[in-house]
Design an enzyme around this catalytic site. Sequence first.
Site, PDB file in Angstrom:
ATOM      1  N   ARG A 116     156.831   0.839 -24.881  1.00 26.91           N
ATOM      2  CA  ARG A 116     156.533   1.823 -25.914  1.00 26.91           C
ATOM      3  C   ARG A 116     157.107   1.369 -27.261  1.00 26.91           C
ATOM      4  O   ARG A 116     158.002   0.535 -27.324  1.00 26.91           O
ATOM      5  CB  ARG A 116     157.184   3.170 -25.568  1.00 26.91           C
ATOM      6  CG  ARG A 116     156.384   4.055 -24.640  1.00 26.91           C
ATOM      7  CD  ARG A 116     157.191   5.312 -24.372  1.00 26.91           C
ATOM      8  NE  ARG A 116     156.489   6.239 -23.501  1.00 26.91           N
ATOM      9  CZ  ARG A 116     155.835   7.318 -23.916  1.00 26.91           C
ATOM     10  NH1 ARG A 116     155.785   7.593 -25.209  1.00 26.91           N
ATOM     11  NH2 ARG A 116     155.239   8.117 -23.050  1.00 26.91           N
ATOM     12  N   GLU A 136     146.553  12.927 -24.185  1.00 28.45           N
ATOM     13  CA  GLU A 136     146.524  14.302 -23.698  1.00 28.45           C
ATOM     14  C   GLU A 136     146.374  15.227 -24.906  1.00 28.45           C
ATOM     15  O   GLU A 136     147.168  15.148 -25.847  1.00 28.45           O
ATOM     16  CB  GLU A 136     147.810  14.628 -22.942  1.00 28.45           C
ATOM     17  CG  GLU A 136     147.783  15.999 -22.289  1.00 28.45           C
ATOM     18  CD  GLU A 136     149.032  16.287 -21.466  1.00 28.45           C
ATOM     19  OE1 GLU A 136     149.132  17.403 -20.919  1.00 28.45           O
ATOM     20  OE2 GLU A 136     149.905  15.399 -21.386  1.00 28.45           O
ATOM     21  N   LYS A 177     156.482  14.444 -27.888  1.00 31.64           N
ATOM     22  CA  LYS A 177     155.610  15.551 -28.307  1.00 31.64           C
ATOM     23  C   LYS A 177     156.339  16.884 -28.216  1.00 31.64           C
ATOM     24  O   LYS A 177     156.148  17.761 -29.059  1.00 31.64           O
ATOM     25  CB  LYS A 177     154.357  15.589 -27.435  1.00 31.64           C
ATOM     26  CG  LYS A 177     153.248  14.664 -27.884  1.00 31.64           C
ATOM     27  CD  LYS A 177     152.002  14.966 -27.061  1.00 31.64           C
ATOM     28  CE  LYS A 177     150.904  13.974 -27.347  1.00 31.64           C
ATOM     29  NZ  LYS A 177     149.718  14.236 -26.500  1.00 31.64           N
TER      30      LYS A 177
END
Length: 561
Positions: A265, A40, A275
Site C-alpha cells: 500500500r 468499495e 476510510k
Amino acid sequence: MAEELKAQESQNFIHAFIQEDIAPGGQYEGMTVHTRFPPEPNGYLHIGHCKALCIDFGTAEKFGGMCNLRMDDTNPTKEDTEYVDAIKEDIHWLGFDWDDRFYYASDYFEVMYQCAEELIQKGLAYVCELTPEQMREYRGDLNTPAKSPYRDRPIEESLDLFRRMRAGEFPNGAMTLRAKIDLASGNFNMRDPALYRINHQPHHRTGDTWCIYPMYDFAHPIEDAMEHITHSLCSLEFEAHRPLYNWVVEHCSLPAKPRQIEFARLGINYTVMSKRKLRQLVEEGKVSGWDDPRMPTLCGLRRRGYTPASIRNFCERIGVAKAASTVEYAFLEHCLREDLNESAQRVMAVLDPIRLTVTNYPEGQSETFQVENNPVDPESGTHPVTFSRNLYIESGDFMEAKAGKFFRLYPGNEVRLKGAYVVKCTGCVKDDSGKVVEVLCEYDPDSRGGDPADGRKVKSTIHWVDAETAVDAEVRLYDNLFSDPAPDAADKNFLDCLNPDSLEIRTGCKVEAFLASAQPQDRFQFMRTGYFCADSRDSKPGHLVFNRAVSLKDSYKPAQA
C-alpha cells in the site's frame, strides 16, 4: 508529461510476473491481460487508492489489455450511489476509462449463492450457529486448532438451513455459512472462514431482495473469474488471503482462473488514509467535507489545485514495491510544483496589502504594461496590467529601517516593481496608533519595463497591483491537516495530531483585474507566493476565492544514492 511518464516506466515485479504468464508456455499464453479496479462504494477515493488505480489501469495499458471498473458493493451497511458517482468522476479526472466494462459485485449475487450451494453439496461448506463471541472463543491459536460443533452437520441439513437463511427466517448473527477447509491451519484465514452472513439491510441496488450477503474473501475471486480477469492486483494485506482466493477458484465451477498478485500500500507521512478515520473527520466536523482541500481524497486534492498529471507522475515515480514504506508528503508537493511550473499562468496578488503611493506620478493618469504569462513557456504570451499613482504591495515588503539582509522598500532604497518601473521609497504615513498605513515612493520615468536607463543595479523586485483596478479576493492558505508525521501510529489518537494551523483564511486580498474572470479550478502562480487554484465550490464572480495548492518553496530533498 505522457512522454515523461513513459520514459520513467520500469519493469516492476508485477510486470515481470505478467510477462512470464503471457510468454510461450505461460498460464495465460495467447490471452489478453485483463485487470480490474474494485473500490468499495462506502467513501471517496483517496491518494492511496490512486496508486492502486494507476497500477490496475496502467498495467492494462502497458500490455495492451483491459481494465474493468467494479464496485465492490457486497456490504450494504454504508454503501451509497453518491460514492459510486464520485468514484467514477475521480477516475475519469485522472485520465482513465473503462469503456463499457463497468460492473457491480452485486451483479453476481445469484452466481455467488449458487457457488455456495455447490460447496455445501460437495461437503466443502456448512451452516454454523456459533455466535460472533463463540467464533472468537473457538478460533484457537497457533498451538490449538479452531473448532465448531456444527462442522459435521449433514449436507442436506446445511443446504436446508442455508436456503432458509436466504428466505429470511433467521435474525442477524444467528448463522453463518462457513467453508470446510482446515481448522488447524497456520493461516487463520483458512480455519473454516465465513462465506455468508445474515444482514437484514436493504442494498442500494438490490433493495430487499437479499438478506444474506457474501464475505469479501468469497465474493472477490468469483467476481474476478466471472469477468475473466487474468491478474487480480491487490494490496499486501491480502497476501495471507491468497490461499483462500485460490481455494474458492479451485472448488467452484467458474469460467476462469485469475491470479492474485499483491503489492505494498501507499503510505504518506502527515496523513491518514483509513476510510473510517476520514469519515470520522467529516462526520465530526473536523473538516468541511470529503472535498476539504486538506483531505487526501482525490476530490479534496482536486479542489486544492492538484492536477491529474502531478498525481499520476507521483504514483509512477514512487514505484511498485512488495515491502511497505512511507513516502514524504513533500514529494507529492514536489510533483505538483514541477507540473504547475510548466503550466500555471503567473499573476500578481497581494495577500497582506498596504497602499503604495507614487507621489511623482500624475494623478488621474494610468498606463498599461504587458507581463509574461509563464517564463518557462515563451509561447504562452503576455497579459496586460494597469499602473497608476495608487498601488498595493505586500506590507512585508516595507520596513521603516533596514534590518539584516532586507533589500526591499525602506526610506532611500530602490526596488523594481515587476514589469513596470523602479521606485525609491521616500517615507510612510502612519495612523493615530502608529501603524504604517501607506508607503510613499517616487518612480523613475526612465526605467519603464523595470530597467534603469543609466544601467544602475537594483537588487530587489517586488509584485504589486493597481489599486484603481484590483479586485478583492479571499485566499485560503492550507497546510498539512496533521502536525505529527505519523498520526496513524497505533499508539496515537489521530485526532490529537490535528494541526490547529492547517487553514488560514485571509480576506481583503488584492489581485490584479485579470483574475476577475477566473473560473473554478483555474490554476495560477501568485508571484513570490505560491500556486493557487480558484475554489470549485465557493469562488464566483464578485466573490473570488483562491486555495493555495502548494507554496513556491520546495522542501523535498531526494534521498542520496
